[in-house]
Design a protein around this motif. Structure first.
Motif, PDB file in Angstrom:
ATOM      1  N   PRO A   1       2.714  -1.200  -8.332  1.00 61.86           N
ATOM      2  CA  PRO A   1       2.132  -1.604  -7.041  1.00 61.86           C
ATOM      3  C   PRO A   1       0.611  -1.476  -6.994  1.00 61.86           C
ATOM      4  N   PHE A   2       0.077  -0.365  -7.529  1.00 62.88           N
ATOM      5  CA  PHE A   2      -1.384  -0.220  -7.517  1.00 62.88           C
ATOM      6  C   PHE A   2      -2.020  -1.218  -8.472  1.00 62.88           C
ATOM      7  N   GLY A   3      -1.375  -1.454  -9.637  1.00 60.17           N
ATOM      8  CA  GLY A   3      -1.886  -2.459 -10.555  1.00 60.17           C
ATOM      9  C   GLY A   3      -1.934  -3.835  -9.910  1.00 60.17           C
ATOM     10  N   PHE A   4      -0.929  -4.134  -9.098  1.00 58.39           N
ATOM     11  CA  PHE A   4      -0.895  -5.394  -8.371  1.00 58.39           C
ATOM     12  C   PHE A   4      -2.073  -5.493  -7.406  1.00 58.39           C
ATOM     13  N   LEU A   5      -2.309  -4.422  -6.646  1.00 60.14           N
ATOM     14  CA  LEU A   5      -3.441  -4.420  -5.702  1.00 60.14           C
ATOM     15  C   LEU A   5      -4.767  -4.525  -6.434  1.00 60.14           C
ATOM     16  N   LEU A   6      -4.887  -3.817  -7.566  1.00 62.48           N
ATOM     17  CA  LEU A   6      -6.137  -3.826  -8.323  1.00 62.48           C
ATOM     18  C   LEU A   6      -6.384  -5.200  -8.934  1.00 62.48           C
ATOM     19  N   ASN A   7      -5.346  -5.816  -9.486  1.00 58.61           N
ATOM     20  CA  ASN A   7      -5.483  -7.150 -10.058  1.00 58.61           C
ATOM     21  C   ASN A   7      -5.949  -8.141  -8.996  1.00 58.61           C
TER      22      ASN A   7
ATOM     23  N   ILE B   1       0.840  -1.205   0.000  1.00 57.50           N
ATOM     24  CA  ILE B   1       0.000   0.000   0.000  1.00 57.50           C
ATOM     25  C   ILE B   1       0.872   1.253   0.000  1.00 57.50           C
ATOM     26  N   ASP B   2       1.912   1.279   0.837  1.00 59.26           N
ATOM     27  CA  ASP B   2       2.815   2.431   0.885  1.00 59.26           C
ATOM     28  C   ASP B   2       3.491   2.660  -0.470  1.00 59.26           C
ATOM     29  N   LYS B   3       3.925   1.585  -1.112  1.00 61.11           N
ATOM     30  CA  LYS B   3       4.592   1.716  -2.408  1.00 61.11           C
ATOM     31  C   LYS B   3       3.619   2.197  -3.477  1.00 61.11           C
TER      32      LYS B   3
END
Length: 248
Positions: A207-213, A134-136
């Motif tokens: 990082p956000f793409g990872f969280l969204l995926n 989340i921080d990244k």
């Protein structure tokens, strides 16, 4: 103006007067909506009883209810706030989001490359590594917001994402989808980056793409669901869109 202390969080829709002469008493009043993240920034400041809200190019003064240009202070326009329940649903339409979770195991290249760089522990989202990711993701959003001169929007997104630290992975998933679907620079940037495999954005969008995926797969595992975001349409396009509802 309504008492701020009695308002419900997130209930306000903000407008600026868009007439050629905003102070004319003879022209028909034209009001334009502050969309997406700008509306959220204004509403949050208003409900927190702060004297003004700061956007990229404007200050929203709640005392005089005006929008003031940051560099040219003499340029002012009236603003107003309506309650969400008064918005006419015929004036807007919800359209499906642009991302597809793909087939099981399928990950966009930008996301995959980011996870490989970070180490194997980031291949799977777990409660143990969620806060670090989340921080990244928040740091990457701040960088992209600055590059696009949309720093206020970037801060709003980053702050919203950071509130999810310590929350469940299901809550984090809902937050990521909501942020992606918000009208702002983010949904355009994230979609373009992932669709075009833009590897120059690995560090910032990865990082956000990872969280969204992970969010899309996590939510889909609970059953079928549809992601929506608001879009602007003229009446002809609206009729055409509605005629296709229910079709593949």
């Amino acid at each position: 103006m309504a008492d701020r202390g009695t308002e419900t969080k997130g209930s306000g829709i903000w407008y600026w007067k868009s007439n050629p002469d905003p102070w004319s008493e003879t022209q028909y009043a034209q009001w334009t909506t502050f969309f997406g993240i700008e509306n959220e920034i204004i509403e949050r400041a208003y409900l927190n009883k702060i004297g003004h809200a700061s956007l990229e190019n404007y200050i929203i003064d709640f005392t005089d209810m005006v929008q003031v240009h940051r560099k040219e202070k003499h340029k002012k326009r009236p603003v107003k706030r309506d309650i969400l329940s008064t918005v006419n649903s015929d004036d807007c339409v919800l359209g499906p989001g642009l991302l597809s979770p793909g087939e099981p195991g399928e990950v966009c290249r930008v996301v995959w490359e980011w996870a490989k760089q970070e180490n194997d522990s980031c291949h799977i989202l777990k409660e143990e590594n969620a806060a670090e990711i989340i921080d990244k993701a928040a740091d990457g959003i701040l960088v992209e917001g600055k590059l696009l001169k949309r720093e206020a929007e970037g801060r709003q997104f980053a702050d919203g994402l950071k509130t999810m630290k310590g929350k469940s992975l299901d809550e984090l998933s809902v937050c990521c989808v909501a942020l992606y679907a918000t009208e702002s620079f983010m949904y355009k940037l994230v979609t373009r980056t992932l669709q075009e495999d833009d590897l120059s954005k690995i560090t910032t969008i990865g990082p956000f793409g990872f969280l969204l995926n992970n969010a899309l797969w996590r939510l889909r595992s609970t059953g079928n669901f549809t992601v929506y975001r608001g879009v602007n349409m003229d009446r002809i396009k609206l009729v055409e869109y509605k005629s296709h509802i229910g079709k593949v």
